[in-house]
Motif scaffolding. Structure first.
Motif, mmCIF file in Angstrom:
data_model
loop_
_atom_site.group_PDB
_atom_site.id
_atom_site.type_symbol
_atom_site.label_atom_id
_atom_site.label_comp_id
_atom_site.label_asym_id
_atom_site.label_seq_id
_atom_site.Cartn_x
_atom_site.Cartn_y
_atom_site.Cartn_z
ATOM 1 N N ALA A 1 0.848 -1.190 0.000
ATOM 2 C CA ALA A 1 0.000 0.000 0.000
ATOM 3 C C ALA A 1 0.881 1.236 0.000
ATOM 4 O O ALA A 1 2.092 1.167 0.246
ATOM 5 C CB ALA A 1 -0.934 0.016 1.220
ATOM 6 N N ALA A 2 0.265 2.374 -0.295
ATOM 7 C CA ALA A 2 0.955 3.673 -0.290
ATOM 8 C C ALA A 2 0.001 4.722 0.243
ATOM 9 O O ALA A 2 -1.228 4.541 0.207
ATOM 10 C CB ALA A 2 1.441 4.039 -1.685
ATOM 11 N N SER A 3 0.570 5.834 0.731
ATOM 12 C CA SER A 3 -0.270 6.848 1.357
ATOM 13 C C SER A 3 0.427 8.200 1.340
ATOM 14 O O SER A 3 1.651 8.278 1.441
ATOM 15 C CB SER A 3 -0.608 6.456 2.799
ATOM 16 O OG SER A 3 -1.375 7.455 3.430
ATOM 17 N N PHE A 4 -0.383 9.268 1.194
ATOM 18 C CA PHE A 4 0.042 10.653 1.360
ATOM 19 C C PHE A 4 -0.526 11.178 2.679
ATOM 20 O O PHE A 4 -1.522 10.666 3.194
ATOM 21 C CB PHE A 4 -0.493 11.539 0.225
ATOM 22 C CG PHE A 4 0.293 11.463 -1.053
ATOM 23 C CD1 PHE A 4 1.529 12.068 -1.165
ATOM 24 C CD2 PHE A 4 -0.212 10.785 -2.151
ATOM 25 C CE1 PHE A 4 2.244 12.020 -2.345
ATOM 26 C CE2 PHE A 4 0.492 10.719 -3.329
ATOM 27 C CZ PHE A 4 1.723 11.339 -3.434
ATOM 28 N N ALA A 5 0.094 12.232 3.199
ATOM 29 C CA ALA A 5 -0.498 12.974 4.306
ATOM 30 C C ALA A 5 -1.546 13.942 3.755
ATOM 31 O O ALA A 5 -1.685 14.115 2.542
ATOM 32 C CB ALA A 5 0.577 13.718 5.094
ATOM 33 N N ALA A 6 -2.273 14.589 4.648
ATOM 34 C CA ALA A 6 -3.331 15.507 4.226
ATOM 35 C C ALA A 6 -2.735 16.758 3.593
ATOM 36 O O ALA A 6 -1.560 17.097 3.790
ATOM 37 C CB ALA A 6 -4.212 15.881 5.419
ATOM 38 N N ILE B 1 -0.974 1.167 5.070
ATOM 39 C CA ILE B 1 -0.215 2.220 5.723
ATOM 40 C C ILE B 1 -1.080 3.466 5.766
ATOM 41 O O ILE B 1 -1.817 3.767 4.823
ATOM 42 C CB ILE B 1 1.123 2.484 4.984
ATOM 43 C CG1 ILE B 1 1.933 3.576 5.711
ATOM 44 C CG2 ILE B 1 0.883 2.867 3.533
ATOM 45 C CD1 ILE B 1 3.321 3.761 5.143
ATOM 46 N N HIS B 2 -1.023 4.172 6.887
ATOM 47 C CA HIS B 2 -1.802 5.396 7.090
ATOM 48 C C HIS B 2 -0.875 6.462 7.657
ATOM 49 O O HIS B 2 -0.199 6.218 8.673
ATOM 50 C CB HIS B 2 -2.970 5.131 8.043
ATOM 51 C CG HIS B 2 -3.804 6.327 8.341
ATOM 52 N ND1 HIS B 2 -4.501 7.016 7.369
ATOM 53 C CD2 HIS B 2 -4.062 6.986 9.510
ATOM 54 C CE1 HIS B 2 -5.145 8.022 7.916
ATOM 55 N NE2 HIS B 2 -4.890 8.034 9.215
ATOM 56 N N VAL B 3 -0.817 7.621 7.017
ATOM 57 C CA VAL B 3 0.118 8.684 7.387
ATOM 58 C C VAL B 3 -0.673 9.884 7.902
ATOM 59 O O VAL B 3 -1.615 10.343 7.249
ATOM 60 C CB VAL B 3 1.008 9.091 6.195
ATOM 61 C CG1 VAL B 3 1.971 10.199 6.608
ATOM 62 C CG2 VAL B 3 1.767 7.891 5.667
ATOM 63 N N ILE B 4 -0.258 10.394 9.061
ATOM 64 C CA ILE B 4 -0.815 11.618 9.649
ATOM 65 C C ILE B 4 0.306 12.644 9.659
ATOM 66 O O ILE B 4 1.302 12.486 10.373
ATOM 67 C CB ILE B 4 -1.342 11.369 11.072
ATOM 68 C CG1 ILE B 4 -2.341 10.201 11.082
ATOM 69 C CG2 ILE B 4 -1.989 12.624 11.630
ATOM 70 C CD1 ILE B 4 -2.748 9.756 12.464
ATOM 71 N N GLY B 5 0.176 13.674 8.842
ATOM 72 C CA GLY B 5 1.233 14.661 8.704
ATOM 73 C C GLY B 5 1.418 15.505 9.941
ATOM 74 O O GLY B 5 0.539 15.607 10.809
ATOM 75 N N GLU B 6 2.587 16.145 10.010
ATOM 76 C CA GLU B 6 2.874 17.023 11.139
ATOM 77 C C GLU B 6 2.024 18.279 11.058
ATOM 78 O O GLU B 6 1.543 18.668 9.992
ATOM 79 C CB GLU B 6 4.353 17.392 11.152
ATOM 80 C CG GLU B 6 4.809 18.162 9.912
ATOM 81 C CD GLU B 6 6.278 18.448 9.942
ATOM 82 O OE1 GLU B 6 6.647 19.573 10.342
ATOM 83 O OE2 GLU B 6 7.060 17.557 9.570
#
Length: 896
Positions: free
Chosen positions: A265-270, A401-406
């Protein structure tokens, strides 16, 4: 954690029209065995539900069901009210109404039932994923190998007087790239920085990333990607000048990279995340490795207003810090210079302003910088520091995968500025580090922190590639915590859990396993950790951070379990959270046969309805009912009871085969007869086994229903006893006449009030007694105060002999008091002499003496009046001081 109020509502349950959204196609002939074989053959994420506001899109086989949940709910409530009103004059056996008749009647009335069917063109296999663009104008329809982009129809079609199938405008994405004979698709993402949300990113299993900049006016944009990156080539790259595009049509041979770089899987932050987060693509491999591409941008991109200024401050500060530092490596200096060149290219551009989508502000369009290069360095594999030590392949096999940006650092961005920047609260709250959540096939969730803050990196140019070499060491991710969402008995290998974001907080999400749904929230520790990281005091910070790390502070709660063991082969679709004033806080998932919905309590910051200011005459107050029951999902019998038998099809198959002659003959013992009986036994044994398991579940459910009914009756009796205790109905004798509820409650309130007053009086009495009985020593301040009071008493009244220091202070005070008194008397006597009448001779002498004195002194009248007023003020002040001291001494004498 959200509290569950109810499960699947009646307007989504059978036989309501809303249930038809999730029902399998009549011509699909889908049963349990056939679907289980299809699910096992196509392992991958199952995201068959997508939302646009209150509109939902559900993929069923090769078609898409489209509906508005609010409209469905209102129509069902209207029909239920009409049925209750007309039930008095109808026969009891005419309560059930066919759904087709309802739809036909609604179409004849001029409005549809609120849902339609969409059939995209050229869909060769079952739809596995539905991905809606950021501005909800496009939707990517993903199968195992293909992607088709459709233009979402206008919502007015949902209420149009028609139920015909909609065939929207659609385009095949990469007809020669994403085909059935090519690598399967791992992830399809809409780039958060694309122009009006029209940039699509596809990642295939063979680790190839493609960027598609779509335009309805340019059909060629759907055929060829604008950027193609082969991650296996990029991992071995040494300079910017190399070609990292994928080889179209060429079959790759076996290599270790083919096994280790199999994308899960792949993911971007918001979009509103701070730093480089919104342009960083995080990629998880099935073998457990994690990589990052930064910056990954389309040729035309639209950053938010705060992105470029914040990056400019960070890049310039970093370059100034490393330039004059001799301890910094050449690689770090080259990286800082490359970032500065990248930002200089942006600063030299003049952005192009275009109109945004309806309701959105105008958008500034930038061109992707050509320096240092278009293709970034592949960062990774990341080392999971403090990660779980497990040798089980199921724990190491990643599925999502799940990304939460800074968060966005507004203090640094707006330093020295007087104006305030308007941003969303979610963009400036939270953690100043990116959070990467990794999900394995065993249901294990690893919460990792990007403590090194992944930045943009590029390969060195060709003339410096040999001198620079490769980066020393691998980047790391700090594993903050590990959560297990499944027990050891629930773990199976052929499953693909999925992470779904929540709508109430970006630090909470749902994990959908094929048999259950789990809620996870990181909010309990995120804000505490941020306060420690941003705090000025370092005292005790290490101890407090260790408490955060070692304590299980993340919220984890199982929300739903699949109740049927016979349907365990039917996985749940990825849960989708909806929040709307009409629907409330709503979670929706589905099996291939029916919906699964959970209705939560509204959060504290939920929508508050606007009430009328003008009073309404006769408006009754709304009383919420007591919720002493535990919500439970409505039992749905196993679908094994509804599926048709495969034995007639097996017999028909024999009639058309070469063994058709044996069907009209007597049964004889032969190898052919044994083979046919064995195959028939296999068909019947599978069906009877499923029917037996389903029947046993019905029996267990009935037994459980009795226990639940007993619990419900017990809780109702407890509530009844509490109500009777409040109203005192449980203490009334049979011979006495029971009093009213209001009188009983008022009497109990009066008794409680009297008891409270009695306790207060008793407490005050005990306090006085203790104060008298206790002889505690005076403190240093109290002793000094007593000494000062005694010294004043000696100085004023001369009651007793004091010490030398006290006698000196008292003497000074007494002398001052006597001097003030004498001055007062003298001035008073002079005032009386001036006011008394005098004789003519005395007056004449006074006038002469006054004239002589005026001639000698000549004192101004203003100065004389000022001096007199000053003396009067001093006298009043001294008089007030003496009176205050005197009254204070009198009070002390009384207390003593």
């Amino acid at each position: 954690m959200p509290k569950i109020k109810a499960y699947t509502p009646a307007w989504l349950s059978s036989p309501s029209p809303g249930h038809q959204l999730f029902a399998p196609s009549p011509d699909g002939s889908l049963d349990l065995s056939s679907y289980a074989s299809r699910a096992a053959a196509a392992a991958g994420p199952r995201r068959t539900i997508a939302t646009r506001g209150t509109e939902v899109f559900i993929a069923v086989g090769k078609e898409i069901r489209w509906a508005d949940l609010v409209y469905l709910k209102e129509r069902w409530q209207e029909k239920a009210a009409q049925a209750r009103a007309g039930g008095r004059i109808k026969r009891e056996d005419a309560d059930e109404i066919d759904d087709g008749d309802l739809i036909k009647a609604s179409v004849e009335d001029g409005c549809a039932e609120g849902f339609r069917t969409i059939k995209p063109a050229a869909i060769g296999s079952d739809i596995q994923q539905l991905i809606i663009s950021p501005f909800a104008n496009f939707m990517a329809v993903v199968t195992a190998h293909t992607v088709r982009v459709i233009l979402i129809p206008d919502p007015s079609h949902l209420t149009a007087p028609s139920v015909d199938t909609i065939k929207p405008k659609s385009w095949s994405l990469g007809p020669t790239t994403h085909a059935d004979d090519r690598s399967p698709i791992a992830s399809v993402l809409w780039h958060p920085l694309g122009v009006n949300g029209s940039t699509l990113v596809t990642v295939t299993r063979d680790a190839v990333v493609r960027l598609w900049e779509l335009s309805q006016k340019d059909r060629w944009s759907f055929d060829t990607p604008t950027l193609t990156i082969d991650l296996q080539k990029l991992a071995d790259g040494t300079s910017l000048d190399q070609n990292f595009s994928a080889s179209d049509g060429a079959k790759k041979g076996f290599s270790p990279d083919c096994f280790e770089m199999n994308v899960a899987a792949a993911s971007f932050a918001a979009r509103g995340s701070g730093g480089w987060s919104s342009m960083t693509l995080w990629i998880a491999m099935t073998e457990g490795d994690v990589y990052a591409l930064c910056p990954l941008l389309p040729s035309q991109w639209a950053p938010p207003p705060t992105l470029i200024p914040s990056l400019s401050i960070s890049i310039v500060g970093n370059l100034a810090a490393v330039e004059g530092d001799p301890d910094v490596s050449e690689q770090a200096k080259l990286l800082a210079q490359q970032q500065f060149d990248w930002m200089s290219d942006l600063d030299n551009q003049e952005p192009r302003v275009i109109d945004g989508p309806p309701g959105e502000p105008p958008t500034e369009i930038f061109t992707r910088p050509s320096r240092p290069g278009m293709v970034p360095r592949l960062q990774g594999p990341f080392v999971l520091d403090l990660g779980p030590e497990s040798e089980d392949e199921v724990d190491l096999s990643l599925t999502d995968i799940h990304v939460i940006g800074e968060k966005l650092d507004l203090e640094e961005l707006m330093y020295g500025e007087d104006e305030e920047l308007e941003t969303e609260d979610t963009e400036v709250e939270g953690l100043s580090l990116s959070v990467i959540c990794l999900l394995s096939s065993s249901g294990q969730v690893q919460i990792c922190l990007d403590t090194e803050r992944t930045q943009a990196q590029w390969l060195p140019p060709r003339n410096r590639s040999k001198t620079m070499g490769r980066l020393a060491g691998s980047p790391t991710l700090l594993t903050f915590s590990t959560l297990d969402t499944l027990s050891a008995m629930e773990v199976t290998e052929a499953t693909w859990p999925i992470i779904s974001p929540d709508v109430t907080s970006r630090y909470s999400f749902y994990v959908t396993h094929p048999s259950n749904i789990t809620y996870i929230s990181l909010a309990p520790w995120v804000f505490r950790l941020e306060s420690e990281l941003q705090g000025d005091s370092e005292a005790g910070s290490e101890f407090r951070i260790n408490l955060l790390v070692n304590g299980q502070v993340s919220t984890r709660e199982r929300l739903y379990n699949s109740p049927s063991q016979a349907d365990s082969q039917l996985p749940l679709s990825a849960a989708v959270a909806i929040r709307d004033p009409d629907l409330g806080y709503f979670l929706l998932s589905a099996t291939p046969f029916e919906p699964i919905a959970l209705i939560f309590d509204s959060p504290e910051d939920d929508f508050v309805p606007i009430r009328s200011i003008s009073p309404v005459i006769g408006e009754a107050a709304e009383y919420q009912p007591l919720e002493f029951f535990e919500p439970r999902p409505v039992y749905q019998p196993s679908h094994a009871f509804d599926e048709s038998s495969a034995l007639p099809g097996f017999i028909e198959k024999i009639r058309t085969s070469r063994y058709k002659t044996i069907m009209n003959q007597e049964i004889r013992l032969s190898p052919l007869t044994l083979q046919l009986f064995t195959e028939a036994h296999q068909v019947l044994s599978d069906e009877t086994h499923r029917l037996g398991v389903a029947a046993s579940e019905v029996f267990l459910r009935c037994a459980k229903l009795q226990d639940e009914l007993k619990q419900q009756i017990t809780k109702a009796n407890e509530v009844k006893a509490r109500v009777e205790a409040i109203t005192c109905e449980d203490q009334v004798d049979e011979s006495e006449e029971p009093e009213s509820s209001n009188a009983a409650i008022e009497r109990r309130l009066q008794n409680a009030k009297e008891k409270g007053e009695a306790l207060s009086r008793r407490l005050e009495k005990m306090r006085k007694t203790i104060n008298k009985a206790t002889n505690r020593e005076l403190s240093k301040k109290e002793q000094d105060w007593v000494s000062e009071v005694r010294a004043l008493d000696v100085g004023l009244n001369g009651s007793e002999v004091a010490t030398n220091g006290q006698h000196t202070r008292a003497k000074q005070l007494m002398d001052r008091y006597r001097k003030t008194t004498s001055l007062k008397d003298e001035l008073a006597e002079q005032a009386r002499g001036l006011e008394a009448p005098a004789s003519d001779e005395e007056q004449e002498d006074k006038d002469k003496s006054a004239a002589a004195s005026r001639d000698d002194l000549r004192i101004p009248s203003d100065l004389r009046r000022a001096k007199i007023s000053q003396v009067k003020g001093l006298l009043e002040r001294e008089t007030a001081l003496v009176e205050a001291v005197k009254s204070r001494l009198e009070r002390l004498a009384v207390v003593g």
